[in-house]
Write a protein that holds these residues in place. Structure first.
Motif, PDB file in Angstrom:
ATOM      1  N   ARG A 205       0.525   3.167 -11.253  1.00  0.00           N
ATOM      2  CA  ARG A 205      -0.740   3.847 -11.088  1.00  0.00           C
ATOM      3  C   ARG A 205      -0.545   5.135 -10.307  1.00  0.00           C
ATOM      4  NH1 ARG A 205      -4.602   1.981  -6.317  1.00  0.00           N
ATOM      5  NH2 ARG A 205      -4.753   4.249  -6.332  1.00  0.00           N
ATOM      6  N   ASP A 206      -1.596   5.953 -10.330  1.00  0.00           N
ATOM      7  CA  ASP A 206      -1.600   7.201  -9.570  1.00  0.00           C
ATOM      8  C   ASP A 206      -2.086   6.959  -8.143  1.00  0.00           C
ATOM      9  OD1 ASP A 206      -2.147   8.327 -12.543  1.00  0.00           O
ATOM     10  OD2 ASP A 206      -1.264   9.887 -11.287  1.00  0.00           O
ATOM     11  N   TYR A 207      -1.448   7.669  -7.228  1.00  0.00           N
ATOM     12  CA  TYR A 207      -1.905   7.681  -5.847  1.00  0.00           C
ATOM     13  C   TYR A 207      -2.136   9.135  -5.444  1.00  0.00           C
ATOM     14  CZ  TYR A 207      -0.455   2.831  -5.551  1.00  0.00           C
ATOM     15  OH  TYR A 207      -0.337   1.477  -5.758  1.00  0.00           O
ATOM     16  N   TRP A 208      -3.107   9.324  -4.540  1.00  0.00           N
ATOM     17  CA  TRP A 208      -3.496  10.670  -4.137  1.00  0.00           C
ATOM     18  C   TRP A 208      -3.506  10.808  -2.624  1.00  0.00           C
ATOM     19  CZ3 TRP A 208      -4.229  14.390  -7.790  1.00  0.00           C
ATOM     20  CH2 TRP A 208      -4.385  13.958  -9.110  1.00  0.00           C
TER      21      TRP A 208
ATOM     22  N   ALA B 261       5.692  10.284   0.650  1.00  0.00           N
ATOM     23  CA  ALA B 261       5.152   8.997   0.195  1.00  0.00           C
ATOM     24  C   ALA B 261       5.804   7.869   0.979  1.00  0.00           C
ATOM     25  CB  ALA B 261       5.412   8.808  -1.293  1.00  0.00           C
TER      26      ALA B 261
ATOM     27  N   ASN C  12       0.053  14.166  -5.483  1.00  0.00           N
ATOM     28  CA  ASN C  12      -0.076  13.044  -6.410  1.00  0.00           C
ATOM     29  C   ASN C  12       1.281  12.381  -6.604  1.00  0.00           C
ATOM     30  OD1 ASN C  12       0.515  12.477  -9.590  1.00  0.00           O
ATOM     31  ND2 ASN C  12      -1.470  11.659  -8.978  1.00  0.00           N
TER      32      ASN C  12
ATOM     33  N   TYR D 182       1.792  -4.822  -8.942  1.00  0.00           N
ATOM     34  CA  TYR D 182       0.691  -3.862  -9.009  1.00  0.00           C
ATOM     35  C   TYR D 182       0.781  -2.944 -10.219  1.00  0.00           C
ATOM     36  CZ  TYR D 182      -0.349  -5.300  -4.249  1.00  0.00           C
ATOM     37  OH  TYR D 182      -0.661  -6.040  -3.139  1.00  0.00           O
TER      38      TYR D 182
ATOM     39  N   GLN E 150       0.842  -1.179   0.000  1.00  0.00           N
ATOM     40  CA  GLN E 150       0.000   0.000   0.000  1.00  0.00           C
ATOM     41  C   GLN E 150       0.888   1.243   0.000  1.00  0.00           C
ATOM     42  OE1 GLN E 150      -2.838   0.069   3.175  1.00  0.00           O
ATOM     43  NE2 GLN E 150      -3.780   1.978   2.515  1.00  0.00           N
ATOM     44  N   VAL E 151       0.463   2.258  -0.735  1.00  0.00           N
ATOM     45  CA  VAL E 151       1.195   3.517  -0.803  1.00  0.00           C
ATOM     46  C   VAL E 151       0.367   4.585  -0.099  1.00  0.00           C
ATOM     47  CG1 VAL E 151       2.139   5.294  -2.323  1.00  0.00           C
ATOM     48  CG2 VAL E 151       2.285   2.879  -2.981  1.00  0.00           C
ATOM     49  N   GLN E 152       0.999   5.307   0.776  1.00  0.00           N
ATOM     50  CA  GLN E 152       0.331   6.410   1.472  1.00  0.00           C
ATOM     51  C   GLN E 152       1.044   7.718   1.174  1.00  0.00           C
ATOM     52  OE1 GLN E 152       0.127   5.212   5.655  1.00  0.00           O
ATOM     53  NE2 GLN E 152      -2.058   4.902   5.376  1.00  0.00           N
TER      54      GLN E 152
END
Length: 120
Positions: A107-110, A24, A96, A104, A1-3
């Protein structure tokens, strides 16, 4: 998981400055780009600034010459220095990151967003 964890928003008077930060975190991630977008009430989300890894920063037209984006790649952190702020800069600012992770893909993470309000 990316935070993505943002900080630095708040209330500032016209002409003032703020500095946003976004860190991040996550395991075995490769960050391809980091940046900031913003969304004002009743408007679409727009690019503020972004910087690809090893690349050149790009800015939205309305912030050129006033905002500066930078990164600390060792800490997976992106900064946005905002100067000469005006009420038109009032918005929710989103961090972002474009991230590649094994299994995985890319992809973009926000982030959750941090409020910037420019008012006297």
């Amino acid at each position: 998981q990316v935070q993505l964890v943002e900080s630095g928003g708040g209330l500032v008077q016209p002409g003032g400055s703020l500095r946003l930060s976004c860190a991040a975190s996550g395991s075995r991630l490769t960050i391809n780009a980091m940046g900031w977008y913003r969304q004002a009430p009743g408007k679409q989300r727009e690019l503020v600034a972004r910087i690809p890894t090893g690349g050149t920063a790009e800015y939205g037209n309305s912030v050129k010459g006033r905002f500066t984006i930078s990164r600390d790649d060792a800490k997976n952190t992106v900064f946005l220095q905002m100067n000469s702020l005006s009420p038109n800069d009032t918005a929710l600012y989103y961090c972002n990151a474009v991230v590649t992770r094994i299994f995985y893909g890319t992809r973009d993470y926000w982030g959750q967003g941090t409020q910037v309000t420019v008012s006297s």
